[in-house]
Design a protein around this motif. Structure first.
Motif, PDB file in Angstrom:
ATOM      1  N   ASN A   1       0.840  -1.192   0.000  1.00  0.00           N
ATOM      2  CA  ASN A   1       0.000   0.000   0.000  1.00  0.00           C
ATOM      3  C   ASN A   1       0.879   1.246   0.000  1.00  0.00           C
ATOM      4  O   ASN A   1       1.931   1.264   0.637  1.00  0.00           O
ATOM      5  CB  ASN A   1      -0.894   0.002   1.248  1.00  0.00           C
ATOM      6  N   ILE A   2       0.422   2.274  -0.708  1.00  0.00           N
ATOM      7  CA  ILE A   2       1.096   3.568  -0.698  1.00  0.00           C
ATOM      8  C   ILE A   2       0.079   4.603  -0.226  1.00  0.00           C
ATOM      9  O   ILE A   2      -1.006   4.710  -0.792  1.00  0.00           O
ATOM     10  CB  ILE A   2       1.623   3.941  -2.098  1.00  0.00           C
ATOM     11  N   THR A   3       0.433   5.325   0.823  1.00  0.00           N
ATOM     12  CA  THR A   3      -0.424   6.390   1.342  1.00  0.00           C
ATOM     13  C   THR A   3       0.146   7.717   0.858  1.00  0.00           C
ATOM     14  O   THR A   3       1.323   8.006   1.068  1.00  0.00           O
ATOM     15  CB  THR A   3      -0.460   6.373   2.886  1.00  0.00           C
ATOM     16  N   ARG A   4      -0.703   8.500   0.231  1.00  0.00           N
ATOM     17  CA  ARG A   4      -0.268   9.790  -0.316  1.00  0.00           C
ATOM     18  C   ARG A   4      -0.875  10.931   0.488  1.00  0.00           C
ATOM     19  O   ARG A   4      -1.919  10.781   1.114  1.00  0.00           O
ATOM     20  CB  ARG A   4      -0.661   9.894  -1.785  1.00  0.00           C
ATOM     21  N   LEU A   5      -0.194  12.053   0.474  1.00  0.00           N
ATOM     22  CA  LEU A   5      -0.672  13.240   1.183  1.00  0.00           C
ATOM     23  C   LEU A   5      -1.932  13.783   0.532  1.00  0.00           C
ATOM     24  O   LEU A   5      -2.062  13.798  -0.693  1.00  0.00           O
ATOM     25  CB  LEU A   5       0.405  14.326   1.200  1.00  0.00           C
ATOM     26  N   SER A   6      -2.848  14.248   1.359  1.00  0.00           N
ATOM     27  CA  SER A   6      -4.070  14.881   0.871  1.00  0.00           C
ATOM     28  C   SER A   6      -4.039  16.343   1.285  1.00  0.00           C
ATOM     29  O   SER A   6      -3.077  16.829   1.884  1.00  0.00           O
ATOM     30  CB  SER A   6      -5.297  14.159   1.448  1.00  0.00           C
ATOM     31  N   GLU A   7      -5.094  17.066   0.990  1.00  0.00           N
ATOM     32  CA  GLU A   7      -5.195  18.480   1.374  1.00  0.00           C
ATOM     33  C   GLU A   7      -4.911  18.630   2.856  1.00  0.00           C
ATOM     34  O   GLU A   7      -5.379  17.838   3.670  1.00  0.00           O
ATOM     35  CB  GLU A   7      -6.605  19.014   1.074  1.00  0.00           C
ATOM     36  N   GLY A   8      -4.147  19.626   3.205  1.00  0.00           N
ATOM     37  CA  GLY A   8      -3.848  19.892   4.599  1.00  0.00           C
ATOM     38  C   GLY A   8      -2.676  19.084   5.123  1.00  0.00           C
ATOM     39  O   GLY A   8      -2.292  19.228   6.275  1.00  0.00           O
TER      40      GLY A   8
ATOM     41  N   ARG B   1       1.378  17.715   5.192  1.00  0.00           N
ATOM     42  CA  ARG B   1       2.656  18.421   5.275  1.00  0.00           C
ATOM     43  C   ARG B   1       3.444  18.218   3.989  1.00  0.00           C
ATOM     44  O   ARG B   1       4.428  17.484   3.963  1.00  0.00           O
ATOM     45  CB  ARG B   1       3.437  17.941   6.479  1.00  0.00           C
ATOM     46  N   GLY B   2       3.000  18.841   2.928  1.00  0.00           N
ATOM     47  CA  GLY B   2       3.675  18.744   1.640  1.00  0.00           C
ATOM     48  C   GLY B   2       2.658  18.751   0.521  1.00  0.00           C
ATOM     49  O   GLY B   2       1.444  18.814   0.760  1.00  0.00           O
ATOM     50  N   PRO B   3       3.144  18.693  -0.712  1.00  0.00           N
ATOM     51  CA  PRO B   3       2.249  18.731  -1.869  1.00  0.00           C
ATOM     52  C   PRO B   3       1.289  17.540  -1.911  1.00  0.00           C
ATOM     53  O   PRO B   3       1.675  16.414  -1.609  1.00  0.00           O
ATOM     54  CB  PRO B   3       3.202  18.697  -3.056  1.00  0.00           C
ATOM     55  N   VAL B   4       0.053  17.802  -2.273  1.00  0.00           N
ATOM     56  CA  VAL B   4      -0.958  16.757  -2.419  1.00  0.00           C
ATOM     57  C   VAL B   4      -0.446  15.711  -3.402  1.00  0.00           C
ATOM     58  O   VAL B   4       0.096  16.043  -4.459  1.00  0.00           O
ATOM     59  CB  VAL B   4      -2.302  17.362  -2.913  1.00  0.00           C
ATOM     60  N   GLY B   5      -0.584  14.450  -3.029  1.00  0.00           N
ATOM     61  CA  GLY B   5      -0.166  13.353  -3.890  1.00  0.00           C
ATOM     62  C   GLY B   5       1.220  12.812  -3.578  1.00  0.00           C
ATOM     63  O   GLY B   5       1.561  11.710  -4.008  1.00  0.00           O
ATOM     64  N   ASN B   6       2.030  13.565  -2.851  1.00  0.00           N
ATOM     65  CA  ASN B   6       3.354  13.039  -2.476  1.00  0.00           C
ATOM     66  C   ASN B   6       3.195  11.825  -1.570  1.00  0.00           C
ATOM     67  O   ASN B   6       2.254  11.742  -0.780  1.00  0.00           O
ATOM     68  CB  ASN B   6       4.184  14.105  -1.752  1.00  0.00           C
ATOM     69  N   VAL B   7       4.140  10.908  -1.662  1.00  0.00           N
ATOM     70  CA  VAL B   7       4.101   9.704  -0.845  1.00  0.00           C
ATOM     71  C   VAL B   7       4.400  10.040   0.609  1.00  0.00           C
ATOM     72  O   VAL B   7       5.373  10.724   0.911  1.00  0.00           O
ATOM     73  CB  VAL B   7       5.107   8.658  -1.366  1.00  0.00           C
ATOM     74  N   MET B   8       3.534   9.561   1.506  1.00  0.00           N
ATOM     75  CA  MET B   8       3.765   9.707   2.933  1.00  0.00           C
ATOM     76  C   MET B   8       4.351   8.411   3.493  1.00  0.00           C
ATOM     77  O   MET B   8       5.384   8.421   4.142  1.00  0.00           O
ATOM     78  CB  MET B   8       2.466  10.050   3.670  1.00  0.00           C
ATOM     79  N   THR B   9       3.669   7.279   3.249  1.00  0.00           N
ATOM     80  CA  THR B   9       4.163   5.977   3.715  1.00  0.00           C
ATOM     81  C   THR B   9       3.985   4.914   2.639  1.00  0.00           C
ATOM     82  O   THR B   9       3.119   5.036   1.768  1.00  0.00           O
ATOM     83  CB  THR B   9       3.438   5.489   4.991  1.00  0.00           C
ATOM     84  N   VAL B  10       4.805   3.898   2.748  1.00  0.00           N
ATOM     85  CA  VAL B  10       4.692   2.723   1.878  1.00  0.00           C
ATOM     86  C   VAL B  10       4.736   1.495   2.778  1.00  0.00           C
ATOM     87  O   VAL B  10       5.685   1.325   3.560  1.00  0.00           O
ATOM     88  CB  VAL B  10       5.840   2.652   0.847  1.00  0.00           C
ATOM     89  N   ALA B  11       3.717   0.663   2.696  1.00  0.00           N
ATOM     90  CA  ALA B  11       3.705  -0.621   3.403  1.00  0.00           C
ATOM     91  C   ALA B  11       4.192  -1.669   2.406  1.00  0.00           C
ATOM     92  O   ALA B  11       3.724  -1.717   1.265  1.00  0.00           O
ATOM     93  CB  ALA B  11       2.304  -0.959   3.886  1.00  0.00           C
TER      94      ALA B  11
END
Length: 161
Positions: A36-43, A45-55
């Motif tokens: 799974n890849i979790t990406r940043l959403s609105e609000g 800490r960074g541009p929307v769509g950037n990767v936050m975590t990867v399981a």
């Protein structure tokens, strides 16, 4: 997608390379995959769509890779020990993981992301735990002279040849 977590899951803190690292590791080990890849959403800490975590999983072991920024880096104080049945497995893992990394002593290396690995033939632990401490000492002395561990040389030291 539901991700089931094992009781303890290592979380690896990367600056911004979590997805790249997960893809690299899963390309090296059998029975491995990105879950799974979790990406940043609105609000976030960074541009929307950037990767936050990867399981991801390596050989059935769950890991999380986190893009946490440049605040922390890896050190050899934590490493992943990989048990290898054959010299071929040692050679392949050593070659792939050390690519653009740093080769160290006694079966240790740091990969291109700074993560430390120990590539260890399973026969080494058997030799080191042998009831004949003289044989074990000869094997340890041989290990201390090596970078990548060589099963043939370990067996020679064990058998005093």
């Amino acid at each position: 997608m539901t991700i089931s977590l094992q009781k303890i899951t290592p979380c690896l803190w990367f600056d911004h390379q979590a997805e790249e690292a997960a893809n690299f590791y899963t390309s090296i080990f059998n029975n491995s995959k990105v879950l799974n890849i979790t990406r940043l959403s609105e609000g976030g800490r960074g541009p929307v769509g950037n990767v936050m975590t990867v399981a991801f999983e390596l050989e059935g072991q769950s890991f999380t890779a986190l893009n946490g920024g440049p605040h922390f880096t890896f050190s050899p104080a934590i490493s992943f020990a990989v048990s290898c049945e054959t010299q071929e497995e040692v050679d392949v893992l050593w070659e792939r993981l050390s690519e653009n990394g740093v080769i160290e002593q006694c079966g240790w290396l740091r990969d291109q992301f700074g993560v430390s690995w120990q590539i260890i033939p399973t026969v080494l632990m058997e030799m080191l735990n042998d009831s004949d401490s003289t044989k074990s000492l000869r094997v340890m002395q041989a290990v201390l002279q090596m970078k990548k561990l060589d099963i043939g040389q370990l067996k020679e030291a064990f058998n005093n040849k």
